[in-house]
Write an enzyme that holds these catalytic residues in place. Structure first.
Site, PDB file in Angstrom:
ATOM      1  N   HIS A  46       0.816  -1.211   0.000  1.00  0.00           N
ATOM      2  CA  HIS A  46       0.000   0.000   0.000  1.00  0.00           C
ATOM      3  C   HIS A  46       0.854   1.268   0.000  1.00  0.00           C
ATOM      4  O   HIS A  46       0.549   2.228  -0.684  1.00  0.00           O
ATOM      5  CB  HIS A  46      -0.917  -0.029   1.230  1.00  0.00           C
ATOM      6  CG  HIS A  46      -1.966   1.026   1.221  1.00  0.00           C
ATOM      7  ND1 HIS A  46      -3.161   0.869   0.575  1.00  0.00           N
ATOM      8  CD2 HIS A  46      -1.994   2.260   1.775  1.00  0.00           C
ATOM      9  CE1 HIS A  46      -3.888   1.960   0.722  1.00  0.00           C
ATOM     10  NE2 HIS A  46      -3.204   2.831   1.447  1.00  0.00           N
ATOM     11  N   HIS A  92     -10.384   2.793  -0.697  1.00  0.00           N
ATOM     12  CA  HIS A  92     -10.506   2.326   0.691  1.00  0.00           C
ATOM     13  C   HIS A  92     -11.277   1.018   0.677  1.00  0.00           C
ATOM     14  O   HIS A  92     -12.299   0.867   1.337  1.00  0.00           O
ATOM     15  CB  HIS A  92     -11.171   3.398   1.563  1.00  0.00           C
ATOM     16  CG  HIS A  92     -10.402   3.654   2.819  1.00  0.00           C
ATOM     17  ND1 HIS A  92     -10.987   3.943   4.011  1.00  0.00           N
ATOM     18  CD2 HIS A  92      -9.068   3.641   3.064  1.00  0.00           C
ATOM     19  CE1 HIS A  92     -10.046   4.109   4.944  1.00  0.00           C
ATOM     20  NE2 HIS A  92      -8.881   3.934   4.389  1.00  0.00           N
TER      21      HIS A  92
END
Lengths: 738, 229
Positions: A46, A92
């Protein structure tokens, strides 16, 4: 905390053996537990983009008007008149699947901070959402939670949510996607960046206190899901939009002074990544006293404080001696501001606890020496069989009225009003084109200009052909911008894929990036920001490749904006562009026949560019009454949408001459096609203008009456009251959610 | 004429109200910070929409006990016009300047859409410029906009002509079908007894320029200007 570093502890932190070897060689010693945690988050997929970085480097990122490209918190584009557009899209996904309300809400919060940290006031949001199949037992719960979360957060902070996408498909049963786009506007000479510079300058922490929420959120988002994913709920952050609103106002007020040198959101990997990234950009070191970090509860360790992803926090590097002035602005807004450290010249990320150094890592190594993988890739073996499927084998419908009603009443094609009605989309009084048209347009107060924004991706096309699908996502986004009267300027990409350690997934990603890259070059829309979300897999099953594209365009004169809906009776309908299409990858083939197969109709980028150029010229001449991209659902659905998606509803008499299967003529999907309506008197101008650009125009018919009537090769194929079609369309989502 | 626009932590329509009266109507305008509410020189006040104090506890409840409300109450008492919009309406209710209360919308969801409003009284400080215009269109954007008051209070409001706006359809008909949020008697806006304080859920400041909708909202602020001059 001095927990022993065992093989198990290393594995729990998502670090491979070779990565641990790299840590040993960087430090020249074993890391302590806190340091291991820092490497774990900074080197997570990430934060480090370790699987994608090599390929992202191939994307075009430059144009004369690009002020800041990828690498900053958001992309910055000069729109003239002294203003810049600041924008980015971010995912998200993992948190939203585990806890939909907070996951989606904090997704909104995070992208807002990425934009206002650059000195821009956030002016619009878009949400690109992908859910599992409607029949999946969790889908309704997830839709409700995600929409409520976006509504709860976005409405409170006072930023209009003006559009987006919502797509249902079984490939997202175990991994939904929540991609949030934010647009901000700033003065060109007032842009801030996340840089840490000037040895001895103070580092100030502002915003919410740090709690134990979201620890290892970035690591969680870099792994696959299984049955135990529910247990990861504590890694999901909790949002407080009220604090975010105060933080926006306080930051924008603080930025009016010249006391701030650098500022950054504490997003994924919290305090660690914000401080390391800022120091990395400045080529400096940073030292923080962990005892000074505001915290929600006693007994928190350095490890927890450094890795927490508590929301609504920012890190500022200020000019020495200006601390009090800044802290007082935050105090006025009821927010805490604390000096927690200083910029150093030794290039080290150093954390001090009770006078002792507990972390000491070279900044350059942790931010720039993150592993970069050139993972193996392989074309999936199943693709040949998929692409070779002959769509002529499926049976043609007997009743095209029923087929049309079924398609338009489906969740994917039905009206999204139920969703956007829950979002405040008129606050700030700048929404010139409301949600429900091809692109939304936000005016720039003090100028004649507007900024058109949209988000697009057809995952089914990406699954069947990731190269074409990636290029098509860019082309469709640009086409939607053009249909609203905007000149496409730049894009942000949000690349959602499965597990990159699988060669087939890696191939999908490489191909999609190659497609995006080619389309961006051809259409003149560089990539100025982006985000990558990998490991969207549950129990080894990955999502369809979903490279979501957020695009912006500039509308020179908002009075010339165009919407997708018919404005009156007697307007002439035209199909503009190539009429190439295919049932492969169509909504029709999926919904009516349950098939997602075949060779998709290809995109020709040169045609696309000429189509958009000619359309913008026609819009500038003010002859286009409505323009609507002909994409999902094909020609019949697009015409129906044009007839009924505005305030007033109109019938239409349409006649099509075409070869091949009737279902392909009506519901086949292809690229570079739009439906426009014009007044009779402008017919010659339209035809000549497009002809001069080498683009075909086909007259389809006229608006009027109470029915949508479509004749194909002189046979009445569809004849249905437009109000009945509208009812099916309007009730699709409300009746599902009821 | 000078409009004061009260800003609480969490107000988010303050800039829109400022733009409306300052840039669209060319009047003087000033933000009034909740912590030091100096109303000197203000001829009228706008309590804007938003989520004051995050709507925590109850929409408008925290703002209602802020020091700013002491000043606003005195300002109302002196007979000056005050308009509370959306969260501003909730604040005027919570502080007792207006009677009644707000509860959650009937379907429990936030609603943002255009509504038609029937103008019930064109002779107030907020509607004196409406002339014979009986129907306007303004957007709503709220989750707690279902107006509630007891039967006696409702009777009083009706009897004294203090129901100013009602949710209607485009022909001006008022019915359950035209009620977006469950408000009793389709109430969208009410006046205080003295007629100088208005609370309304729809947003007139969002309907000032035709490029972003329509210009019906102007009439309300222009009426306030007329009332003061």
């Amino acid at each position: 905390m001095n927990k022993e570093i065992t093989k198990e502890v290393i594995a729990e932190h998502g670090l491979s053996e070779s990565e641990y070897e790299m840590i040993l060689s960087i430090l020249g010693r074993e890391p302590n537990f806190t340091e291991l945690g820092i490497f774990s988050v900074m080197w997570s997929e990430h934060c480090s983009y370790k699987s994608s970085r090599k390929h992202l480097g191939t994307l075009p990122t430059k144009a004369p008007y690009v002020v800041h490209g990828p690498g900053e918190n958001a992309g910055v584009v000069d729109i003239g008149d002294g203003f810049v557009a600041v924008f980015k899209m971010e995912s998200h996904n993992h948190p939203s699947f585990i806890e939909p309300y907070e996951g989606a809400a904090t997704g909104v919060g995070g992208i807002l901070r990425d934009v206002f940290t650059m000195g821009a006031r956030p002016v619009a949001l878009l949400d690109s959402l992908r859910f599992g199949s409607p029949e999946h037992p969790r889908t309704k719960y997830l839709v409700d939670g995600v929409v409520s979360g976006i509504s709860g957060y976005g409405n409170c902070v006072g930023v209009p949510t003006v559009g987006g996408e919502m797509f249902f498909n079984g490939s997202y049963d175990g991994n939904i996607l929540v991609n949030v786009f934010c647009l901000g506007i700033a003065k060109k000479d007032k842009i801030f960046t996340g840089i840490c510079e000037g040895v001895g300058n103070p580092v100030i922490y502002v915003g919410s206190k740090t709690g134990r929420d979201g620890i290892h959120g970035a690591t969680m988002a870099s792994g696959e899901f299984d049955e135990k994913s529910e247990e990861k709920r504590p890694t999901v952050q909790v949002g407080d939009p009220f604090t975010e609103k105060l933080l926006i106002e306080a930051c924008l007020e603080a930025m009016k002074s010249d006391a701030i040198l650098g500022i950054q959101d504490m997003g994924a990997a919290g305090l660690t990544s914000s401080s390391c990234e800022m120091a990395g950009r400045g080529g400096t070191g940073i030292e923080m006293n962990i005892d000074d970090i505001p915290r929600r509860e006693e007994g928190m360790t350095a490890y927890e404080l450094l890795l927490s992803e508590s929301q609504e926090r920012m890190l500022i590097v200020a000019k020495r001696g200006r601390e009090e002035e800044l802290i007082n602005i935050y105090k006025k807004w009821g927010l805490e501001g604390v000096v927690v450290g200083k910029v150093t010249g030794d290039g080290l990320f150093r954390i001090v606890e009770k006078g002792e150094t507990v972390v000491e890592i070279p900044v350059a190594d942790i931010s720039n020496k993150a592993p970069i993988y050139d993972r193996p890739s392989k074309r999936p073996a199943y693709l040949d069989a998929l692409q070779n499927f002959d769509t002529d084998k499926v049976a043609e419908p007997k009743d095209y009225n029923q087929t049309l009603l079924k398609l338009i009443g489906s969740l994917n094609l039905g009206s999204k009003e139920w969703v956007y009605q829950q979002y405040d989309h008129t606050i700030r009084t700048d929404t010139v084109t409301l949600p429900g048209s091809d692109a939304s347009v936000i005016r720039v107060k003090g100028t004649k200009k507007g900024i058109a924004i949209t988000s697009d991706c057809n995952p089914r096309l990406c699954y069947l052909d990731p190269y074409m699908g990636g290029a098509m996502a860019v082309a469709e986004a640009a086409r939607n911008i053009a249909c609203s009267g905007g000149k496409p300027m730049a894009i942000t990409d949000n690349l959602n894929f499965g597990n990159p350690e699988k060669p087939e997934v890696m191939w999908q990603m490489k191909e999609a990036i190659r497609g995006i890259s080619d389309a961006c070059v051809a259409l003149g829309t560089p990539v100025v920001s982006g985000n990558v979300s990998l490991y969207n897999e549950t129990n080894g099953i990955g999502i369809y490749p979903t490279p979501t594209i957020g695009a912006i365009g500039v509308v020179e004169d908002i009075k010339k904006c165009v919407t997708q809906y018919i404005k009156g009776e007697g307007e002439l309908l035209f199909l503009i562009g190539s009429n190439k299409k295919s049932l492969a990858g169509s909504e029709y083939l999926s919904l009516i026949h349950g098939l997602e197969k075949g060779t998709i109709s290809p995109l020709d980028l040169d045609t696309e560019k000429r189509l958009q150029t000619a359309l913008l010229a026609a819009i500038d001449k003010e002859i286009i009454r409505s323009a609507h991209d002909c994409s999902e659902g094909g020609l019949a659905i697009t015409i129906a949408e044009s007839c009924m998606s505005g305030d007033k509803t109109f019938g239409a008499e349409v006649s099509i001459e075409d070869d091949g299967r009737i279902d392909n003529i009506l519901f086949g999907e292809g690229q570079s096609r739009i439906i426009v309506s014009i007044l009779d008197k402008d017919r010659n101008i339209l035809e000549e203008l497009f002809l001069a650009n080498g683009i075909e125009t086909s007259y389809l018919g006229k608006t009027g009456g109470v029915n949508l009537s479509i004749r194909v090769n002189n046979n009445q194929t569809i004849s249905c009251p437009i109000e009945q079609i509208k009812k099916a369309w309007a009730e699709a989502i409300p009746s599902y959610m009821a | 004429m000078k409009f004061g626009i009260v800003v609480f932590p969490g107000s988010n329509c303050d800039h829109d109200c400022y733009h409306a009266v300052k840039h669209v109507l060319g009047q003087e305008a000033a933000f009034i910070w909740h912590a030091n509410p100096d109303l000197n020189g203000c001829d009228a006040l706008i309590v804007p929409g938003g989520f004051s104090y995050g709507d925590y506890l109850r929409a408008g409840a925290m703002a209602a006990i802020s020091p700013a409300l002491t000043e606003i109450k005195a300002f109302v008492k002196r007979g000056n016009p005050v308009i509370g919009i959306c969260n501003g309406f909730q604040i005027l209710l919570e502080s007792g300047i207006l009677p009644g209360a707000m509860i959650r919308n009937k379907d429990l969801r936030f609603i943002c859409k255009d509504t038609f409003l029937r103008v019930e009284n064109n002779n107030s400080k907020f509607t004196n410029k409406f002339n014979d215009k009986k129907l306007i269109s303004l957007p709503i954007a709220h989750a707690e906009g279902s107006y509630y008051a007891d039967a006696e209070e409702l009777k009083r409001l009706e009897g004294e002509g203090r129901v100013l706006f009602r949710y209607a359809d485009k022909e001006g008909n008022v019915s359950n079908d035209t009620n977006p949020n469950g408000s009793l008697l389709n109430i969208a806006g009410i006046l205080n007894k003295e007629g100088n304080a208005l609370g309304m859920m729809p947003h007139p400041e969002r309907s000032m320029e035709s490029i972003v909708g329509n210009e019906d909202g102007r009439l309300i602020f222009e009426s306030m200007i007329e009332a003061v001059s």
